[in-house]
Design a protein around this motif. Sequence first.
Motif, PDB file in Angstrom:
ATOM      1  N   GLU A   1       0.819  -1.217   0.000  1.00 16.52           N
ATOM      2  CA  GLU A   1       0.000   0.000   0.000  1.00 16.52           C
ATOM      3  C   GLU A   1       0.847   1.258   0.000  1.00 16.52           C
ATOM      4  O   GLU A   1       0.398   2.309  -0.433  1.00 16.52           O
ATOM      5  N   GLU A   2       2.080   1.162   0.455  1.00 19.78           N
ATOM      6  CA  GLU A   2       3.001   2.299   0.478  1.00 19.78           C
ATOM      7  C   GLU A   2       3.895   2.342  -0.767  1.00 19.78           C
ATOM      8  O   GLU A   2       4.770   3.200  -0.872  1.00 19.78           O
ATOM      9  N   GLN A   3       3.669   1.416  -1.718  1.00 20.25           N
ATOM     10  CA  GLN A   3       4.524   1.319  -2.900  1.00 20.25           C
ATOM     11  C   GLN A   3       3.716   1.289  -4.198  1.00 20.25           C
ATOM     12  O   GLN A   3       4.158   0.732  -5.194  1.00 20.25           O
ATOM     13  N   LEU A   4       2.552   1.888  -4.189  1.00 23.27           N
ATOM     14  CA  LEU A   4       1.664   1.798  -5.353  1.00 23.27           C
ATOM     15  C   LEU A   4       2.334   2.259  -6.645  1.00 23.27           C
ATOM     16  O   LEU A   4       2.101   1.682  -7.710  1.00 23.27           O
ATOM     17  N   ILE A   5       3.168   3.266  -6.581  1.00 25.01           N
ATOM     18  CA  ILE A   5       3.823   3.793  -7.779  1.00 25.01           C
ATOM     19  C   ILE A   5       4.743   2.753  -8.424  1.00 25.01           C
ATOM     20  O   ILE A   5       5.025   2.807  -9.622  1.00 25.01           O
ATOM     21  N   GLU A   6       5.183   1.771  -7.650  1.00 24.84           N
ATOM     22  CA  GLU A   6       6.091   0.740  -8.155  1.00 24.84           C
ATOM     23  C   GLU A   6       5.357  -0.414  -8.841  1.00 24.84           C
ATOM     24  O   GLU A   6       5.971  -1.258  -9.478  1.00 24.84           O
ATOM     25  N   LEU A   7       4.021  -0.471  -8.697  1.00 22.31           N
ATOM     26  CA  LEU A   7       3.248  -1.599  -9.201  1.00 22.31           C
ATOM     27  C   LEU A   7       2.860  -1.390 -10.657  1.00 22.31           C
ATOM     28  O   LEU A   7       1.879  -0.729 -10.968  1.00 22.31           O
ATOM     29  N   THR A   8       3.639  -1.973 -11.556  1.00 23.35           N
ATOM     30  CA  THR A   8       3.388  -1.878 -12.992  1.00 23.35           C
ATOM     31  C   THR A   8       3.498  -3.271 -13.610  1.00 23.35           C
ATOM     32  O   THR A   8       4.019  -4.198 -12.983  1.00 23.35           O
ATOM     33  N   GLN A   9       3.042  -3.398 -14.812  1.00 17.82           N
ATOM     34  CA  GLN A   9       3.141  -4.678 -15.503  1.00 17.82           C
ATOM     35  C   GLN A   9       4.603  -5.047 -15.781  1.00 17.82           C
ATOM     36  O   GLN A   9       4.953  -6.218 -15.851  1.00 17.82           O
ATOM     37  N   ASP A  10       5.435  -4.051 -15.917  1.00 17.17           N
ATOM     38  CA  ASP A  10       6.851  -4.284 -16.228  1.00 17.17           C
ATOM     39  C   ASP A  10       7.721  -3.884 -15.048  1.00 17.17           C
ATOM     40  O   ASP A  10       8.436  -2.875 -15.101  1.00 17.17           O
ATOM     41  N   ILE A  11       7.684  -4.667 -13.996  1.00 20.10           N
ATOM     42  CA  ILE A  11       8.493  -4.356 -12.811  1.00 20.10           C
ATOM     43  C   ILE A  11       9.966  -4.569 -13.114  1.00 20.10           C
ATOM     44  O   ILE A  11      10.787  -3.701 -12.871  1.00 20.10           O
TER      45      ILE A  11
ATOM     46  N   PRO B   1      -3.819  -6.424 -11.811  1.00 20.44           N
ATOM     47  CA  PRO B   1      -3.981  -5.590 -13.000  1.00 20.44           C
ATOM     48  C   PRO B   1      -2.960  -4.472 -12.988  1.00 20.44           C
ATOM     49  O   PRO B   1      -2.311  -4.231 -11.979  1.00 20.44           O
ATOM     50  N   ILE B   2      -2.859  -3.780 -14.087  1.00 17.96           N
ATOM     51  CA  ILE B   2      -1.768  -2.816 -14.251  1.00 17.96           C
ATOM     52  C   ILE B   2      -2.154  -1.390 -13.854  1.00 17.96           C
ATOM     53  O   ILE B   2      -1.496  -0.449 -14.232  1.00 17.96           O
ATOM     54  N   ASP B   3      -3.204  -1.242 -13.064  1.00 19.17           N
ATOM     55  CA  ASP B   3      -3.659   0.108 -12.729  1.00 19.17           C
ATOM     56  C   ASP B   3      -3.198   0.588 -11.351  1.00 19.17           C
ATOM     57  O   ASP B   3      -3.753   1.487 -10.781  1.00 19.17           O
ATOM     58  N   MET B   4      -2.153  -0.016 -10.815  1.00 14.40           N
ATOM     59  CA  MET B   4      -1.570   0.391  -9.532  1.00 14.40           C
ATOM     60  C   MET B   4      -2.585   0.399  -8.398  1.00 14.40           C
ATOM     61  O   MET B   4      -2.562   1.283  -7.545  1.00 14.40           O
ATOM     62  N   THR B   5      -3.471  -0.585  -8.366  1.00 16.95           N
ATOM     63  CA  THR B   5      -4.398  -0.718  -7.250  1.00 16.95           C
ATOM     64  C   THR B   5      -4.214  -2.086  -6.627  1.00 16.95           C
ATOM     65  O   THR B   5      -3.665  -3.002  -7.232  1.00 16.95           O
ATOM     66  N   ILE B   6      -4.676  -2.225  -5.405  1.00 14.89           N
ATOM     67  CA  ILE B   6      -4.614  -3.496  -4.700  1.00 14.89           C
ATOM     68  C   ILE B   6      -6.042  -3.933  -4.405  1.00 14.89           C
ATOM     69  O   ILE B   6      -6.757  -3.270  -3.661  1.00 14.89           O
TER      70      ILE B   6
END
Length: 105
Positions: A26-36, A54-59
């Motif tokens: 939850e503190e790293q949403l900006i890091e959550l992408t399809q291409d980590i 999914p690739i929309d930076m949500t949990i």
Amino acid sequence: MFLKDLNFLGGIYRGNTELRFDKPLEEQLIELTQDICQIEYKEKNSIIDVGWFPIDMTITNNSHFKVYVIQNSNWENPITVYSCYDIGNLKNSIQEAINNIQNLT
């Protein structure tokens, strides 16, 4: 510990993420992408590909990491695909993928 600081056993890390194993997602949403990231093993002609779906930076309940083991650029038929739902399991899945590649001929 950062993802990029894992021991990739000779693999070449390519990624721009600052994803951490010791910090809540939850503190790293900006890091959550399809291409980590991708880790390339040239001598095995293989890649480990790590992404967030999914690739929309949500949990949500459907959100998860995927770790693909690809050999000979055959993206249609990965050697192995790991799905995991939290950051701790991601680390384990990457380590299993590394072991999987080390055993390829």
